[in-house]
Design an enzyme around this catalytic site. Structure first.
Site, mmCIF file in Angstrom:
data_model
loop_
_atom_site.group_PDB
_atom_site.id
_atom_site.type_symbol
_atom_site.label_atom_id
_atom_site.label_comp_id
_atom_site.label_asym_id
_atom_site.label_seq_id
_atom_site.Cartn_x
_atom_site.Cartn_y
_atom_site.Cartn_z
ATOM 1 N N GLY A 69 0.807 -1.217 0.000
ATOM 2 C CA GLY A 69 0.000 0.000 0.000
ATOM 3 C C GLY A 69 0.839 1.266 0.000
ATOM 4 C CG ASN A 150 -5.083 3.688 8.952
ATOM 5 O OD1 ASN A 150 -5.457 4.696 8.340
ATOM 6 N ND2 ASN A 150 -4.017 3.696 9.720
ATOM 7 C CB SER A 198 -1.720 -3.345 1.146
ATOM 8 O OG SER A 198 -0.727 -4.104 1.785
ATOM 9 N N GLY A 199 -1.995 -6.536 -0.022
ATOM 10 C CA GLY A 199 -2.413 -7.909 0.225
ATOM 11 C C GLY A 199 -2.581 -8.300 1.685
ATOM 12 C CG HIS A 200 -0.073 -6.646 5.025
ATOM 13 N ND1 HIS A 200 -0.212 -6.216 6.327
ATOM 14 C CD2 HIS A 200 0.370 -5.586 4.336
ATOM 15 C CE1 HIS A 200 0.164 -4.943 6.399
ATOM 16 N NE2 HIS A 200 0.516 -4.537 5.200
ATOM 17 C CB THR A 236 12.670 -10.176 -10.642
ATOM 18 O OG1 THR A 236 13.804 -9.908 -11.454
ATOM 19 C CG2 THR A 236 12.101 -11.539 -10.979
ATOM 20 C CB CYS A 323 1.821 5.748 22.394
ATOM 21 S SG CYS A 323 1.044 7.311 22.735
HETATM 22 C C1 LIG Z 1 -1.636 -0.652 5.993
HETATM 23 C C2 LIG Z 1 -2.012 0.579 5.260
HETATM 24 C C3 LIG Z 1 -1.137 1.171 4.324
HETATM 25 C C4 LIG Z 1 0.235 0.628 4.061
HETATM 26 O O1 LIG Z 1 0.226 -0.573 3.377
HETATM 27 P P1 LIG Z 1 1.562 -1.472 3.368
HETATM 28 O O2 LIG Z 1 1.241 -2.593 2.454
HETATM 29 O O3 LIG Z 1 1.769 -1.911 4.774
HETATM 30 O O4 LIG Z 1 2.649 -0.604 2.854
HETATM 31 C C5 LIG Z 1 -1.563 2.293 3.654
HETATM 32 N N1 LIG Z 1 -2.768 2.825 3.891
HETATM 33 C C6 LIG Z 1 -3.635 2.294 4.768
HETATM 34 C C7 LIG Z 1 -4.968 2.922 4.961
HETATM 35 C C8 LIG Z 1 -3.279 1.156 5.492
HETATM 36 O O5 LIG Z 1 -4.122 0.651 6.388
#
Ligand SMILES: *Cc1c(COP(=O)(O)O)cnc(C)c1O
Length: 394
Positions: A69, A150, A198-200, A236, A323
């Protein structure tokens, strides 16, 4: 153990894990190579592109794979800045509660001569489209507003925002990292020009994400090198991770409606149960929020102590406050919605998913109640509030 920090990251799904490890072992070829194991990797990569595109109603040629992301946000915003600057447009509109991947990119651009307007997100954690309309100028190059926040989970009126941008001929980017796979997204209907994912955050692997860029918008390279990703993102390709991400996204979207129904019920029970704690307040609108997000402020306590004691009870959560990452500043998101420093320090973010059971929910409510009461028992701020030396805010 109860994992209630899915907004920070998710555990990979079994299907994504299996896909990734199998590809790492068997499909190790370089997608740019001409022999069969390379061509197989290329096929897997393009299949992933088609899958990701179809989920958001895009064309596969509009999908660029990234490392996640943050990279997607950086590349989208930098590209729009370059395009704008060419036409003498150096004004960008965003919001005060974006992710740091957006805010810090904007800060860097300010040093390079761009002007940034941050829209107010109000107490309910929502942008007002009419305020956006008023902020757009002739020299506005880009509007970037996150799909869902988030920390507090509020879901922005993206379709309306996109429509305003389209009507005014201004590029619109959205950081959809928290939203995608959890709520429906359609880049056509939502009038989105660029979108980060973002995949995770949806049970895929870390280190794999993508940027959707509407046909006709020219991307600027963040990374120079080979011709991968149509020359826009050299290096790659991480084929196993990209393929696992695409699979996780397809699965998340296929199960979205049924999962969301049950998650929302548990979320609302958490909101109601934690609301029984005196001098507490939910952060963000109660219903225009992600299915799994609960974010509360409790007056008179420190979020970090709350987290440590919850961890002792087997509950993994977040304070939504910086924090935890070594800074003493309270969350910029909570400050943006008008929480004062003292209150913002006592925050708790729970982000649940379909694996969170009803028993987990009841245990969380009971544990948070116990821990808040315990911490208030020896909090000097709480003592001052009780004695009337300080006035309650919540
Ligand atoms: C987690 C997050 C990101 C960052 O994504 P990464 O894959 O960890 O770099 C960006 N924006 C939001 C809103 C997120 O929750």
């Amino acid at each position: 153990m109860i994992y209630a920090d899915n907004a920070a990251t998710t555990k990979m799904s079994d299907a994504a894990y299996n896909r990734m490890t199998e590809l790492m072992r068997d499909t190790y070829g370089n997608p740019s190579s001409l022999y069969s194991v390379g061509q197989k990797a290329k096929e897997v990569l393009e299949e992933a592109r088609e899958d990701v595109a179809s989920v958001i109603n895009a064309n596969p040629r509009e999908i660029y794979f990234t490392s996640g992301g943050s990279e997607a946000d950086n590349q989208a915003i930098r590209s729009a800045a370059v395009l704008g600057a060419k036409k003498g447009k150096k004004h960008i509109i965003s919001t005060a509660f974006e992710h740091h991947a957006v805010l810090h990119t904007l800060r860097a651009l300010e040093k390079e001569g761009f002007e940034v307007t941050l829209l107010d997100v109000h107490e309910d954690g929502l942008v007002r489209p009419n305020e956006l309309k008023e902020a757009i100028r002739d020299d506005t190059a880009l509007v970037t507003v996150m799909y869902a926040n988030n920390e507090i989970g509020t879901v922005q009126p993206i379709r309306e925002i996109g429509k305003i941008c389209r009507d005014k001929g201004v590029l619109f980017h959205t950081d959809a990292v928290q939203a995608i796979g959890h709520i429906p997204i359609d880049v056509e209907a939502d009038n989105i020009d660029m979108l980060s994912a973002s995949g995770h955050k949806f049970k895929g692997p870390k280190g794999a994400g993508f940027l959707y860029v509407k046909k006709g918008i020219r991307l600027t390279n963040l990374i120079e090198g080979g011709a991968q990703e149509r020359g826009k993102r050299a290096g790659t390709e991480n084929v196993p991770a990209i393929s696992a991400m695409a699979l996780a996204l397809k699965d998340a979207v296929a199960n979205m409606d049924s999962n969301a129904k049950s998650i929302v019920k548990k979320r609302d029970r958490l909101i109601q149960g934690l609301g029984e704690i005196e001098h507490s307040a939910l952060n963000g609108d109660a219903s225009l929020r992600l299915p799994g997000n609960v974010n509360y402020c409790f007056e008179g306590i420190e979020g970090e102590s709350l987290l440590l004691l919850l961890d002792d009870k087997g509950i993994m959560a977040s304070s939504g406050s910086a924090c935890t990452s070594g800074s003493l500043d309270p969350s910029h998101v909570l400050l943006a919605i008008g929480r004062v420093h003292d209150v913002a320090h006592g925050s708790l973010r729970l982000s649940i998913n379909e694996e969170t059971s009803d028993e987990d929910v009841e245990y969380i409510i009971k544990s948070v109640k116990e821990v808040v009461e315990y911490l208030r028992g020896f909090s000097p701020i709480w003592r001052d509030l009780q004695s009337g030396k300080k006035a309650f805010i919540l």
